[in-house]
Design a protein around this motif. Structure first.
Motif, PDB file in Angstrom:
ATOM      1  N   GLY A  59    -116.880 -32.573 -56.018  1.00 19.40           N
ATOM      2  CA  GLY A  59    -116.222 -32.300 -55.862  1.00 19.40           C
ATOM      3  C   GLY A  59    -116.623 -30.007 -55.955  1.00 19.40           C
ATOM      4  N   LEU A  60    -118.069 -30.115 -56.673  1.00 22.66           N
ATOM      5  CA  LEU A  60    -118.754 -28.884 -55.727  1.00 22.66           C
ATOM      6  C   LEU A  60    -119.444 -28.933 -55.274  1.00 22.66           C
ATOM      7  N   ALA A  91    -116.979 -24.245 -61.521  1.00 17.83           N
ATOM      8  CA  ALA A  91    -117.307 -24.546 -60.358  1.00 17.83           C
ATOM      9  C   ALA A  91    -117.364 -24.002 -58.693  1.00 17.83           C
ATOM     10  N   ASP A 160    -109.987 -23.963 -51.986  1.00 16.28           N
ATOM     11  CA  ASP A 160    -111.058 -25.263 -53.445  1.00 16.28           C
ATOM     12  C   ASP A 160    -109.464 -25.816 -53.523  1.00 16.28           C
ATOM     13  N   ALA A 162    -109.313 -28.648 -55.522  1.00 22.38           N
ATOM     14  CA  ALA A 162    -109.322 -30.002 -56.468  1.00 22.38           C
ATOM     15  C   ALA A 162    -108.476 -30.180 -57.224  1.00 22.38           C
ATOM     16  N   GLN A 163    -108.219 -29.616 -57.149  1.00 26.51           N
ATOM     17  CA  GLN A 163    -106.039 -29.356 -58.529  1.00 26.51           C
ATOM     18  C   GLN A 163    -104.708 -30.050 -57.722  1.00 26.51           C
ATOM     19  N   SER A 184    -112.332 -32.788 -54.457  1.00 24.72           N
ATOM     20  CA  SER A 184    -112.448 -33.290 -56.245  1.00 24.72           C
ATOM     21  C   SER A 184    -112.063 -34.501 -56.230  1.00 24.72           C
ATOM     22  N   LYS A 189    -108.064 -36.587 -62.028  1.00 25.27           N
ATOM     23  CA  LYS A 189    -107.618 -35.288 -61.246  1.00 25.27           C
ATOM     24  C   LYS A 189    -106.286 -36.211 -60.089  1.00 25.27           C
TER      25      LYS A 189
HETATM   26  C1  PLP Z   1    -112.635 -30.227 -60.888  1.00 24.74           C
HETATM   27  C2  PLP Z   1    -112.981 -29.245 -60.200  1.00 24.74           C
HETATM   28  C3  PLP Z   1    -114.208 -28.872 -59.464  1.00 24.74           C
HETATM   29  C4  PLP Z   1    -115.073 -29.266 -58.771  1.00 24.74           C
HETATM   30  O1  PLP Z   1    -114.989 -30.965 -59.110  1.00 24.74           O
HETATM   31  P1  PLP Z   1    -115.946 -31.718 -58.980  1.00 24.74           P
HETATM   32  O2  PLP Z   1    -115.631 -32.990 -58.489  1.00 24.74           O
HETATM   33  O3  PLP Z   1    -115.976 -32.333 -61.173  1.00 24.74           O
HETATM   34  O4  PLP Z   1    -117.325 -31.777 -58.756  1.00 24.74           O
HETATM   35  C5  PLP Z   1    -113.856 -27.532 -58.260  1.00 24.74           C
HETATM   36  N1  PLP Z   1    -112.820 -26.567 -58.317  1.00 24.74           N
HETATM   37  C6  PLP Z   1    -112.397 -26.894 -59.625  1.00 24.74           C
HETATM   38  C7  PLP Z   1    -111.298 -25.784 -59.557  1.00 24.74           C
HETATM   39  C8  PLP Z   1    -111.894 -28.387 -60.176  1.00 24.74           C
HETATM   40  O5  PLP Z   1    -110.748 -27.823 -60.832  1.00 24.74           O
END
Ligand code: PLP
Length: 372
Positions: A59-60, A91, A160, A162-163, A184, A189
């Motif tokens: 995700g990063l 991140a 973002d 990711a969540q 991510s 997740k």
């Molecule tokens: C998990 C997360 C990331 C990064 O994802 P990775 O796959 O661990 O690199 C970025 N932003 C948020 C808000 C996250 O929860």
């Protein structure tokens, strides 16, 4: 003991399909840049509602690559400012600073924990080029005011996500609202791989094509390198597993909503502040939250966590130290962001997952209610 998140149990609930997918990749002898990734990218892009999906290593990297691409395209340059929520996982900031862009931190709304849309306008300067929104804990962070500012100042809106895989803002999924989004698939997740994995989604052809090249050594053609890229690709093995798990994501998110609704209806303790949802029974039908985390607040957070541990309930803190208080960002350590700091000192995440049982849910609720 009730685990905070039983990842093994979750993955077992997809058997035998995960094992079949892994065996298929193993026996194919093809591990990178193949059909598994191609078909997952199509499925996930369709799910989110974007024309392009590019699988990346995590995700990063997804977020880093978006800004790197905007720099290559000339939309951003070193020192340009990106608005970002102060209350986020680090991140979000790293993706910006890694590209030598400048994060401009904005305080959250104490009711949602997401960026406060009313506080963004005053932070916009001549150097502002983008806004990053983070759908924290799985809750939509988009707001009409943000759209207004993006249009008024011609900014790039980066999500973002990711969540928040599967969350909606109106009729659109989060991740398809802005110009580009980072996703991510970290194992914990809501849609998790068996290791690190991620993706970028966007409707912009040029951006998509460039990000694909940047994540593949800056190359469009093998051994011909047009950019100083990175190696950030999604593995076939992870793509095969993610395809299996994606099919059940909406259903799993719905189960999380039922659990969140139960917590909100049954946790009754004046020392605990629940996520704001009026009325709590609206949670099940609301699509703007996928409850990646169920976060409550308490002034006696540490004591509450200790009590829960003693009673066999594992909890986590998301997050204990805000980015601006981290050693990694020592220049910011003296800044005061009282709402962000309050949140970090009071939050605690209770167990939530599609496989949490009724008994576990009752036990957690009872233990929380018994806290004095
Ligand atoms: C998990 C997360 C990331 C990064 O994802 P990775 O796959 O661990 O690199 C970025 N932003 C948020 C808000 C996250 O929860």
């Amino acid at each position: 003991m009730i685990k905070f998140l039983d990842i093994q149990g979750i993955n077992n609930s997809f058997e035998p399909e995960i094992t079949q997918a892994l065996l298929r990749v193993f026996k194919s002898g093809w591990y990178l840049l193949g059909d598994e990734v191609k078909t997952f990218e199509k499925a996930y892009g369709d799910f989110i509602g974007n024309r392009h999906c590019i699988g990346v290593a995590n995700g990063l990297d997804a977020l880093r690559l978006i800004f790197k691409a905007y720099i290559e395209l000339g939309f951003m340059k070193e020192g340009d400012e990106i608005i970002v929520p102060a209350n986020t996982y680090i991140a979000s900031m790293l993706a910006i600073t890694d590209n030598r862009l400048k994060p401009v931190l904005v305080e959250p709304d104490i009711n949602t924990y997401n960026i406060d849309p009313k506080l963004i306008a005053e932070k916009i300067t001549e150097r502002t080029r983008g806004i990053m929104i983070v759908h924290l804990y799985g809750q939509n962070a988009m707001h009409p005011e943000i759209q207004h500012l993006v249009e008024k100042y011609d900014l790039k809106l980066v999500e973002d996500n990711a969540q928040a895989q599967g969350c909606y803002f109106g009729k659109k999924r989060t991740g398809s609202i802005g110009h580009a989004a980072g996703h991510s698939f970290y194992p914990g997740k809501n849609l998790g791989a068996l290791g690190d994995a991620g993706a970028v989604t966007t409707d912009n052809d040029q951006l998509a094509e460039l990000i694909r090249a940047l994540g593949n050594y800056g190359s469009r053609k093998k051994y011909v390198n047009e950019y100083q890229g990175l190696n950030s690709r999604l593995d076939e093995m992870h793509a095969a597993v993610l395809k299996v798990k994606l099919k059940r994501l909406d259903e799993d998110n719905q189960r999380r909503r039922e659990i969140a609704e139960f917590y909100c209806d049954h946790i009754k303790n004046e020392k605990i502040i629940l996520p704001i949802h009026q009325p709590p029974s609206a949670i099940r039908s609301s699509s703007s939250h996928i409850w990646h985390l169920f976060v409550v607040r308490s002034r006696e957070r540490d004591k509450l966590q200790k009590r829960l541990t003693e009673h066999g309930v594992q909890t986590l803190i998301h997050y204990p130290i805000p980015p601006h208080k981290q050693l990694a960002y020592s220049d910011w350590n003296a800044i005061s962001l009282p709402i962000t700091e309050k949140i970090h000192s009071e939050v605690i995440s209770l167990p939530i997952s599609p496989i949490l049982t009724k008994d576990e849910l009752y036990k957690i609720t009872e233990t929380v209610n018994a806290f004095k």
